[in-house]
Structure formats: C-alpha cells, structure tokens
Design a protein around this motif. Structure first.
Motif, PDB file in Angstrom:
ATOM      1  N   CYS A   1       6.767   3.694   2.381  1.00 26.20           N
ATOM      2  CA  CYS A   1       5.364   3.573   2.792  1.00 26.20           C
ATOM      3  C   CYS A   1       5.315   3.228   4.275  1.00 26.20           C
ATOM      4  O   CYS A   1       6.331   2.931   4.897  1.00 26.20           O
ATOM      5  CB  CYS A   1       4.635   2.521   1.966  1.00 26.20           C
ATOM      6  SG  CYS A   1       5.371   0.877   2.076  1.00 26.20           S
TER       7      CYS A   1
ATOM      8  N   VAL B   1       2.080   4.609  -1.568  1.00 20.77           N
ATOM      9  CA  VAL B   1       3.543   4.494  -1.596  1.00 20.77           C
ATOM     10  C   VAL B   1       4.097   5.729  -2.289  1.00 20.77           C
ATOM     11  O   VAL B   1       3.677   6.079  -3.396  1.00 20.77           O
ATOM     12  CB  VAL B   1       3.992   3.221  -2.353  1.00 20.77           C
ATOM     13  CG1 VAL B   1       5.497   3.021  -2.213  1.00 20.77           C
ATOM     14  CG2 VAL B   1       3.240   1.990  -1.843  1.00 20.77           C
TER      15      VAL B   1
ATOM     16  N   ALA C   1       1.962   9.239   2.781  1.00 22.22           N
ATOM     17  CA  ALA C   1       2.541   7.904   2.960  1.00 22.22           C
ATOM     18  C   ALA C   1       2.571   7.514   4.430  1.00 22.22           C
ATOM     19  O   ALA C   1       2.239   6.376   4.788  1.00 22.22           O
ATOM     20  CB  ALA C   1       3.949   7.869   2.369  1.00 22.22           C
TER      21      ALA C   1
END
Length: 211
Positions: free
Chosen positions: A85, A152, A146
């Motif tokens: 992420c 994520v 992301a």
C-alpha cells in the motif's frame, strides 16, 4: 521487420504478459537498449498459451514453470504475493497488525479472487472482514490503485520493486507471503535469434535497479 537489419541490428520479437510489460519491462527498455544497442525490441502483449500464439516470436514471457514442445523454458524473475500500500494510506490508517486490515479497503484482481482469502488464512486471520473491497480486472490496475492510496493490494513482488524503491509503495507485512508462479522466458528451439534472446534474458535476470 523480423530478423536482422542492414545495419546489423537484431530485431527481437517479444510477446509478454501485459502487467509484466507495463510494470517491469517497458520502464526499463531504455536501459536494455543502452546495455545491448545491437538488439531492437519489438514488443507485443498477450496471455495466450505459449504454444497457442498465432504469430511467431523469438521470446515469450509467461508464468511458469511450464513445458511446451519445441520451446526452452528459463526462469527470469521469482515471484511471490504479499500486501502492499502507499505510505500516505499508512499515515492515515496505520497497519501495525494483520487485524488492522479490517479498517482498510482490500484491492482484488478479478481473475484471482482467492488471493486475499488465502493470505489472510496463512496469516491466521481467515475470518477477517475489511471495511470495503474494490475489484479490478488487471494486476496493473490494482497496483496503480494502491499507489494512489485507494486500498491495500495483494501485489506480485517482482512487479512492485520499482515502487518500493521509489517510496510509492510499502509492504506492511513483508514476512508473510503466498507462493506464486514465477516469470519464465520461453524461446523457440528453432529460432535463429536464440543468442539475442539469451542476452536479453541474462540482462533481465541480473537487473539491479539500484545500480
């Protein structure tokens, strides 16, 4: 043009997976040309089986390991899958423990719907439910989502190395990952440009973005 130009430059016809091409190969084509100015890459993308392509190619990049009659297989990049992420997302909503994922949006790839379920089970949190999910139809879209802080992603490790190095992505749980098919080169045994294909494969295997 296929083969060798009058100048002596070799035109190497390459067919590779779209996500690999977009996230790994295309950003490095300039460096590849600097390393091997005698090789000109003619790149197309596809996901057809190696032995099912309508056109002839000198180098085909797919998942593996697989065996195809008339082709030599060679490992290019090992692969695994793990969460990634953006740093900005972590600043807004920290991820210190796996259970913190319940407060996040999980990004899914439509063709691999079990990735998050399998990873959470391996991490010991198989019943975890996220705040939201977002499903996209290609890995390169989910990775970009992301990078943009939308959630994520369960990322392919080989394809986010540049993003990790540049600080666009982080891996909050780097020690928990899923095994995955790796990236392999498949070269026709009868290709007249096998030597050039081998040089390209060796360069890919040895690429070090920090150098």
């Amino acid at each position: 043009m296929h083969g060798r130009k009058a100048s002596g430059t070799v035109v190497l016809r390459v067919n590779a997976l779209a996500t690999f091409s977009l996230r790994w190969l295309v950003p490095k084509l300039g460096l590849l040309r600097e390393a091997h100015p005698e090789i000109e890459i003619e790149l197309t993308t596809g996901n057809e089986p190696v032995d099912g392509l309508a056109d002839d190619y000198d180098l085909i990049i797919r998942g593996g390991p697989d065996a195809f009659h008339g082709f030599e297989a060679r490992l290019l990049l090992p692969e695994r899958r793990l969460p990634a992420c953006s740093p900005a997302l972590l600043r807004r909503q920290p991820l210190n423990e796996v259970e913190d994922l319940a407060r996040h949006t999980l990004l899914h790839v439509a063709s691999m719907p079990r990735l998050w379920r399998d990873w959470l089970a391996k991490a010991g949190h198989g019943s975890l439910e996220p705040t939201a999910t977002l499903t996209l139809d290609h890995f390169y879209l989910s990775i970009q989502a992301a990078v943009d802080g939308l959630g994520v992603v369960m990322a392919p490790s080989a394809l986010i190395e540049d993003d990790l190095r540049a600080g666009r992505l982080m891996t909050p749980f780097p020690h928990i990952s899923l095994p995955s098919r790796s990236y392999f080169a498949y070269t026709p045994l009868d290709s007249p440009l096998r030597a050039a294909s081998e040089r390209v494969c060796t360069w890919i295997e040895g690429f070090d973005g920090a150098s």
